[in-house]
Design a protein around this motif. Structure first.
Motif, PDB file in Angstrom:
ATOM      1  N   SER A 161       0.817  -1.184   0.110  1.00 39.58           N
ATOM      2  CA  SER A 161       0.124  -0.049   0.144  1.00 39.58           C
ATOM      3  C   SER A 161       1.089   1.186   0.038  1.00 39.58           C
ATOM      4  O   SER A 161       0.780   2.110  -0.723  1.00 39.58           O
ATOM      5  CB  SER A 161      -0.771   0.014   1.289  1.00 39.58           C
ATOM      6  OG  SER A 161      -1.988  -1.161   1.145  1.00 39.58           O
ATOM      7  N   VAL A 273      -4.739  -2.587   0.550  1.00 38.61           N
ATOM      8  CA  VAL A 273      -5.762  -2.204   1.453  1.00 38.61           C
ATOM      9  C   VAL A 273      -6.650  -3.591   1.726  1.00 38.61           C
ATOM     10  O   VAL A 273      -6.959  -3.839   2.699  1.00 38.61           O
ATOM     11  CB  VAL A 273      -6.587  -1.119   0.925  1.00 38.61           C
ATOM     12  CG1 VAL A 273      -7.976  -1.143   1.618  1.00 38.61           C
ATOM     13  CG2 VAL A 273      -5.795   0.181   0.985  1.00 38.61           C
ATOM     14  N   GLY A 274      -7.015  -4.336   0.504  1.00 38.50           N
ATOM     15  CA  GLY A 274      -7.828  -5.466   0.780  1.00 38.50           C
ATOM     16  C   GLY A 274      -7.263  -6.529   1.445  1.00 38.50           C
ATOM     17  O   GLY A 274      -7.595  -7.241   2.123  1.00 38.50           O
ATOM     18  N   ILE A 276      -4.802  -6.067   3.892  1.00 40.87           N
ATOM     19  CA  ILE A 276      -4.656  -5.571   5.096  1.00 40.87           C
ATOM     20  C   ILE A 276      -6.075  -6.018   5.946  1.00 40.87           C
ATOM     21  O   ILE A 276      -6.091  -6.465   6.941  1.00 40.87           O
ATOM     22  CB  ILE A 276      -4.297  -4.291   5.323  1.00 40.87           C
ATOM     23  CG1 ILE A 276      -2.676  -3.949   4.875  1.00 40.87           C
ATOM     24  CG2 ILE A 276      -4.495  -3.670   6.850  1.00 40.87           C
ATOM     25  CD1 ILE A 276      -2.539  -2.490   4.762  1.00 40.87           C
ATOM     26  N   ALA A 277      -7.262  -5.799   5.115  1.00 37.06           N
ATOM     27  CA  ALA A 277      -8.466  -5.984   5.666  1.00 37.06           C
ATOM     28  C   ALA A 277      -8.581  -7.679   6.014  1.00 37.06           C
ATOM     29  O   ALA A 277      -9.030  -8.036   6.778  1.00 37.06           O
ATOM     30  CB  ALA A 277      -9.504  -5.545   4.660  1.00 37.06           C
ATOM     31  N   GLY A 278      -8.153  -8.396   4.956  1.00 33.40           N
ATOM     32  CA  GLY A 278      -8.112  -9.921   4.914  1.00 33.40           C
ATOM     33  C   GLY A 278      -7.293 -10.328   6.418  1.00 33.40           C
ATOM     34  O   GLY A 278      -7.624 -11.164   6.873  1.00 33.40           O
ATOM     35  N   LEU A 280      -6.621  -8.722   9.034  1.00 33.59           N
ATOM     36  CA  LEU A 280      -7.279  -8.313  10.328  1.00 33.59           C
ATOM     37  C   LEU A 280      -8.426  -9.282  10.416  1.00 33.59           C
ATOM     38  O   LEU A 280      -8.981  -9.335  11.604  1.00 33.59           O
ATOM     39  CB  LEU A 280      -7.911  -6.899   9.957  1.00 33.59           C
ATOM     40  CG  LEU A 280      -6.818  -5.888  10.098  1.00 33.59           C
ATOM     41  CD1 LEU A 280      -7.449  -4.575  10.094  1.00 33.59           C
ATOM     42  CD2 LEU A 280      -5.711  -5.912  11.240  1.00 33.59           C
ATOM     43  N   LEU A 281      -8.994  -9.764   9.473  1.00 37.63           N
ATOM     44  CA  LEU A 281     -10.169 -10.654   9.612  1.00 37.63           C
ATOM     45  C   LEU A 281      -9.939 -11.902   9.796  1.00 37.63           C
ATOM     46  O   LEU A 281     -10.822 -12.945   9.972  1.00 37.63           O
ATOM     47  CB  LEU A 281     -11.093 -10.594   8.323  1.00 37.63           C
ATOM     48  CG  LEU A 281     -11.922  -9.291   8.173  1.00 37.63           C
ATOM     49  CD1 LEU A 281     -12.573  -9.086   6.804  1.00 37.63           C
ATOM     50  CD2 LEU A 281     -12.957  -9.013   9.353  1.00 37.63           C
ATOM     51  N   VAL A 323      -9.353  -4.394  -4.460  1.00 39.82           N
ATOM     52  CA  VAL A 323      -9.444  -4.459  -3.020  1.00 39.82           C
ATOM     53  C   VAL A 323     -10.002  -5.851  -2.701  1.00 39.82           C
ATOM     54  O   VAL A 323      -9.175  -6.673  -1.697  1.00 39.82           O
ATOM     55  CB  VAL A 323     -10.541  -3.543  -2.352  1.00 39.82           C
ATOM     56  CG1 VAL A 323     -10.765  -3.841  -0.805  1.00 39.82           C
ATOM     57  CG2 VAL A 323     -10.028  -2.069  -2.355  1.00 39.82           C
ATOM     58  N   LEU A 327      -7.829  -8.978  -0.707  1.00 39.63           N
ATOM     59  CA  LEU A 327      -8.289  -9.791   0.505  1.00 39.63           C
ATOM     60  C   LEU A 327      -8.066 -11.258   0.064  1.00 39.63           C
ATOM     61  O   LEU A 327      -7.785 -12.208   0.951  1.00 39.63           O
ATOM     62  CB  LEU A 327      -9.743  -9.494   0.454  1.00 39.63           C
ATOM     63  CG  LEU A 327     -10.330 -10.126   1.936  1.00 39.63           C
ATOM     64  CD1 LEU A 327     -11.422  -8.668   2.398  1.00 39.63           C
ATOM     65  CD2 LEU A 327     -11.079 -11.284   1.852  1.00 39.63           C
ATOM     66  N   THR A 331      -5.705 -13.872   2.389  1.00 35.74           N
ATOM     67  CA  THR A 331      -6.188 -14.873   3.091  1.00 35.74           C
ATOM     68  C   THR A 331      -5.949 -16.391   2.759  1.00 35.74           C
ATOM     69  O   THR A 331      -5.414 -17.151   3.403  1.00 35.74           O
ATOM     70  CB  THR A 331      -7.765 -14.876   3.035  1.00 35.74           C
ATOM     71  OG1 THR A 331      -8.449 -14.997   1.611  1.00 35.74           O
ATOM     72  CG2 THR A 331      -8.400 -13.511   3.712  1.00 35.74           C
TER      73      THR A 331
END
Length: 551
Positions: A161, A273-274, A276-278, A280-281, A323, A327, A331
């Motif tokens: 990012s 960004v996608g 990082i979101a993955g 965190l999830l 994004v 993710l 993952t």
């Protein structure tokens, strides 16, 4: 094997540990520099004739060294002090980065020479990755390894990012030399973190391996480990088509979306960004979705994203699906990485990750070249649609080629074989050594014993055996003889001294429980070998070694 972290373990828990936190920050700096380097190098060749070939060649020059050197690097990391190896590599990369920067400033960097320097930086990456992956279980406890793996993905994708976004601005306003200089500095930051880490001196191995035997042992472990082989297969099926984004995104930005260097940075930032979101999830995903369903879901999401990129030349739509693609990529790759971290025993961990990196980088390198040629000969749209079709076809195969799911098993070292007491003392390099184990088995247990011995066969072969067989005495049906061959006496001693795990002990105990008492072990040495007789005066020493109750 799939082992999940306890729900009570925070995804940020490893960062509370000083050593991991310092190294994580240093790796982040290095990853940011690497992504800035990639953006600068790719954008430097975009104006050239045959740009698709040059752009994809930059990606290939970064990953091919990993394909060639990751396995030898893993063998070195399993044999030598991993901290010192990393320190030497980062120092060398700092020098290469400085020379690259100076030549670029002097306008002495034509595309072929740029590929040479990109290849050298890729060599450093190949030497770094297995050591770094193998160090993680040393600095965090086992229950935090999945979180540490997810944080590794956060690290990589923060770099994806920030690095491209900053690089795009610098390239647009200053030029590629600026990002090359920052990349060189990042290697110095990593070296400084390694200097600060006061790692406990590693206890030298009693019987250190030569590089050739270490490579063979690592390959043998993977060959006889169905869990690892299946993981690697799934990685290939995902990375090969998935690499089309990383290889051809600069051309999508430049030719289809009419975006400059900063716009390309924004697209890469969307991927980050996608991801990082993955990351965190991931704790929640591990609780809700099985590994095989995750493989299927990630493949479908990524494949659909490729179709949108191919058919919808709108910068906002492409940014949005990138994004989702980021993710999905994170993952799946993070899940495979964490599973491998937990499964591989320490003695072969770096070599296992070396093979993993060979497969991963091979998929990226072959994919980058393949999709670059498809785009060059037809169009970007065809390349992305072909990659999407391959991704979705590979995803479908999870129905009959799933990841092996196992509950948590203990892969920590277990020294449970009795020390061999021989009347002949073989030299360490003498071999091959033939080990036999004689069991007596009641008829009612024969079928169960045979099944248990098949599991034991895998254990023997993963830890050193090159041949294995189970035989039944025709004159005494209760007598079974297990026979396996090890290349050298030193290789067999390594089985005694640290290659076996608690899981191997459980497998052996299961087989032994079906027999009448412990097995009788013999060690058969080459008749023309140079073994010396013990000094006990026994003149009729058995060339096969002394029968024992342990290996």
């Amino acid at each position: 094997m799939t082992t999940t972290a306890s729900p009570t373990v925070s995804p940020w828990a490893p960062l509370r540990r000083t050593v991991f936190r310092n190294l994580w920050i240093a790796v982040l700096a290095s990853n940011v520099g690497t992504w800035m380097q990639t953006v600068g190098a790719q954008w430097l060749v975009v104006p050239e004739p045959n740009a698709a070939t040059w752009v994809s060649s930059v990606q290939a020059a970064t990953t091919i060294p990993v394909l060639l050197l990751a396995l030898p690097s893993g063998a070195l990391a399993d044999r030598f002090d991993r901290r010192r190896l990393l320190l030497a590599v980062q120092s060398g990369l700092f020098v290469v980065g400085c020379v690259l920067t100076a030549l670029t400033v002097m306008d002495l960097m034509p595309p072929p020479l740029l590929l040479v320097f990109t290849f050298l930086l890729g060599v450093g990456q190949a030497l770094t990755l297995p050591s770094w992956q193998a160090i993680i279980p040393e600095v965090v406890p086992r229950d935090e390894i999945p979180s540490a793996s997810a944080l590794g993905a956060v690290n990589t994708n923060l770099a994806r990012s920030a690095g491209p976004a900053v690089a795009g601005l610098l390239v647009a306003h200053i030029g590629p030399a600026a990002v090359f200089a920052i990349n060189a500095v990042s290697f110095g930051v990593f070296a400084l973190a390694l200097l600060i880490w006061r790692r406990k001196p590693r206890t030298p191995a009693s019987h250190p391996e030569h590089l050739g035997s270490a490579l063979r042992a690592g390959g043998r472990y993977v060959r006889y480990s169905p869990v690892v082989r299946r993981l690697l297969g799934r990685v290939v099926l995902f990375v090969l088509p998935g690499s089309v984004i990383w290889g051809l995104l600069p051309l999508v930005a430049h030719q289809e979306l009419h975006m400059g260097a900063s716009g390309y940075g924004i697209l890469l930032a969307a991927l980050g960004v996608g991801a990082i979101a993955g990351a965190l999830l991931m704790p929640r995903i591990r609780d809700l979705i099985t590994p095989n369903r995750l493989v299927a879901l990630a493949g479908v999401v990524y494949g659909l994203a490729l179709i949108v990129i191919a058919l919808v030349p709108d910068r906002y739509a492409v940014t949005a699906v990138l994004v989702a693609a980021g993710l999905a990529w994170m993952t799946l790759v993070s899940r495979m990485n964490a599973t491998l971290q937990l499964f591989l025993p320490n003695w072969v961990r770096a070599r296992g990750f070396g093979i993993y990196q060979v497969v991963f980088a091979g998929g990226q390198a072959v994919g980058a070249l393949l999709w670059g040629q498809v785009a060059q000969s037809s169009s970007l749209r065809v390349a992305y649609l072909a990659a999407a079709a391959l991704m979705l076809l590979g995803t479908v195969t999870v129905a009959w080629w799933p990841i092996h799911e196992q509950d948590g098993t203990d892969r920590s070292p277990a020294i449970f074989w009795a020390e061999p007491h021989l009347m002949l003392e073989p030299h360490l390099d003498e071999g091959p050594v033939l080990v036999t184990a004689m069991y007596r088995v009641d008829e009612k247990n024969v079928d169960a014993f045979r099944e248990a011995m098949e599991d034991l066969r895998g254990s023997r072969q993963r830890t050193g055996a090159t041949r294995w067989g189970l035989f039944r005495d025709g004159e005494d049906p209760a007598r079974f003889v297990e026979v396996y061959q090890v290349p050298t006496w030193a290789e067999h001693l390594r089985q005694h001294e640290g290659r076996l795990t608690v899981r191997d002990e459980e497998i052996e105990e299961k087989a032994a429980a079906l027999a009448r008492g412990p097995a009788e072990i013999t060690h058969l040495l080459p008749a023309d070998g140079n073994a010396d007789r013990n000094t006990d005066g026994n003149s009729d020493g058995n060339a096969g070694g002394k029968p024992d109750s342990g290996h």
